[in-house]
Design a protein around this motif. Structure first.
Motif, PDB file in Angstrom:
ATOM      1  N   HIS A  79      33.799  33.700  44.378  1.00 13.76           N
ATOM      2  CA  HIS A  79      34.229  34.352  45.614  1.00 13.76           C
ATOM      3  C   HIS A  79      32.987  34.526  46.466  1.00 13.76           C
ATOM      4  O   HIS A  79      32.031  35.169  46.050  1.00 13.76           O
ATOM      5  N   TRP A 123      44.080  36.793  43.641  1.00 16.23           N
ATOM      6  CA  TRP A 123      44.780  35.502  43.669  1.00 16.23           C
ATOM      7  C   TRP A 123      44.392  34.702  44.910  1.00 16.23           C
ATOM      8  O   TRP A 123      44.187  33.506  44.852  1.00 16.23           O
ATOM      9  N   GLY A 124      44.281  35.384  46.035  1.00 12.80           N
ATOM     10  CA  GLY A 124      43.959  34.687  47.276  1.00 12.80           C
ATOM     11  C   GLY A 124      42.476  34.479  47.525  1.00 12.80           C
ATOM     12  O   GLY A 124      42.102  33.663  48.369  1.00 12.80           O
ATOM     13  N   ASN A 125      41.616  35.200  46.783  1.00  9.73           N
ATOM     14  CA  ASN A 125      40.187  35.159  47.079  1.00  9.73           C
ATOM     15  C   ASN A 125      39.302  34.548  46.002  1.00  9.73           C
ATOM     16  O   ASN A 125      38.169  34.190  46.297  1.00  9.73           O
ATOM     17  N   TRP A 126      39.776  34.464  44.763  1.00  9.99           N
ATOM     18  CA  TRP A 126      39.015  33.712  43.760  1.00  9.99           C
ATOM     19  C   TRP A 126      39.281  32.237  43.974  1.00  9.99           C
ATOM     20  O   TRP A 126      40.420  31.818  44.140  1.00  9.99           O
ATOM     21  N   THR A 127      38.251  31.426  43.948  1.00  8.23           N
ATOM     22  CA  THR A 127      38.389  29.973  44.058  1.00  8.23           C
ATOM     23  C   THR A 127      37.968  29.345  42.738  1.00  8.23           C
ATOM     24  O   THR A 127      36.929  29.704  42.172  1.00  8.23           O
ATOM     25  N   ARG A 133      40.267  24.999  44.750  1.00  2.00           N
ATOM     26  CA  ARG A 133      41.516  25.644  45.187  1.00  2.00           C
ATOM     27  C   ARG A 133      41.514  27.111  44.774  1.00  2.00           C
ATOM     28  O   ARG A 133      40.932  27.486  43.762  1.00  2.00           O
ATOM     29  N   THR A 134      42.217  27.932  45.572  1.00  2.45           N
ATOM     30  CA  THR A 134      42.337  29.343  45.205  1.00  2.45           C
ATOM     31  C   THR A 134      43.282  29.482  44.018  1.00  2.45           C
ATOM     32  O   THR A 134      44.106  28.589  43.752  1.00  2.45           O
ATOM     33  N   GLN A 136      45.717  31.408  43.984  1.00  3.95           N
ATOM     34  CA  GLN A 136      47.063  31.445  44.571  1.00  3.95           C
ATOM     35  C   GLN A 136      47.635  30.029  44.697  1.00  3.95           C
ATOM     36  O   GLN A 136      48.797  29.793  44.381  1.00  3.95           O
ATOM     37  N   GLU A 137      46.818  29.090  45.133  1.00 11.13           N
ATOM     38  CA  GLU A 137      47.290  27.704  45.245  1.00 11.13           C
ATOM     39  C   GLU A 137      47.651  27.145  43.872  1.00 11.13           C
ATOM     40  O   GLU A 137      48.664  26.451  43.727  1.00 11.13           O
TER      41      GLU A 137
END
Length: 150
Positions: A79, A123-127, A133-134, A136-137
């Motif tokens: 992140h 979920w949206g901010n860890w890559t 990809r995140t 979330q993806e």
């Protein structure tokens, strides 16, 4: 379902926040989890006692992504906070937890909160470093792979 309203003091509210899953739990969810555990004899003891190290822990939230091959144990999560010039790093454990700041977290948002110091959607901010990809993806791909059944 029938509902009832109750008043709680600030100290109890803060205790409940400490047990909440960020972006997921309501106060009622936390109370259900803490108070309605099967075989609970001393709920206060369960709320404050750390988990027994000898007890095997449950799988973390990333386990389904590992099982589908979207993540691998020991994969790196990052992140970036470009304005601060900081990059936070974590790794995926074999049982689907996130290891960050020398601690293991079953959920991704508390792991990122430990790094940045405030509530944040993990979920949206860890890559995922390998795929770019995140989480979330990756979770959305998991859902598509299971026919959207979650």
């Amino acid at each position: 379902m029938r509902t009832h309203k109750i008043d709680i003091d600030h100290e109890v509210y803060v205790l409940l926040q400490g047990h909440a899953r960020p972006f997921e739990d309501s106060v009622n969810d936390v109370l259900r989890r803490l108070l309605l555990k099967p075989g609970s004899s001393s709920n206060q003891q369960q709320m404050t006692r750390p988990p027994d190290a000898a007890t095997p822990r449950r799988s973390g939230d990333l386990m389904p992504l590992i099982e589908l091959g979207l993540l691998q144990p020991h994969d790196e999560l990052v992140h970036e906070q470009p304005r601060k010039g900081v990059v936070h790093r974590a790794t995926v454990t074999e049982d689907g937890w996130v290891r960050a700041k020398d601690q293991d977290f079953s959920k991704v948002s508390p792991a990122l909160k430990a790094c940045v110091g405030h509530e944040i959607n993990g979920w949206g901010n860890w890559t995922h470093r390998t795929s770019g990809r995140t989480l979330q993806e990756l979770r959305e791909e998991l859902r598509r792979g299971q026919g959207g059944s979650r």
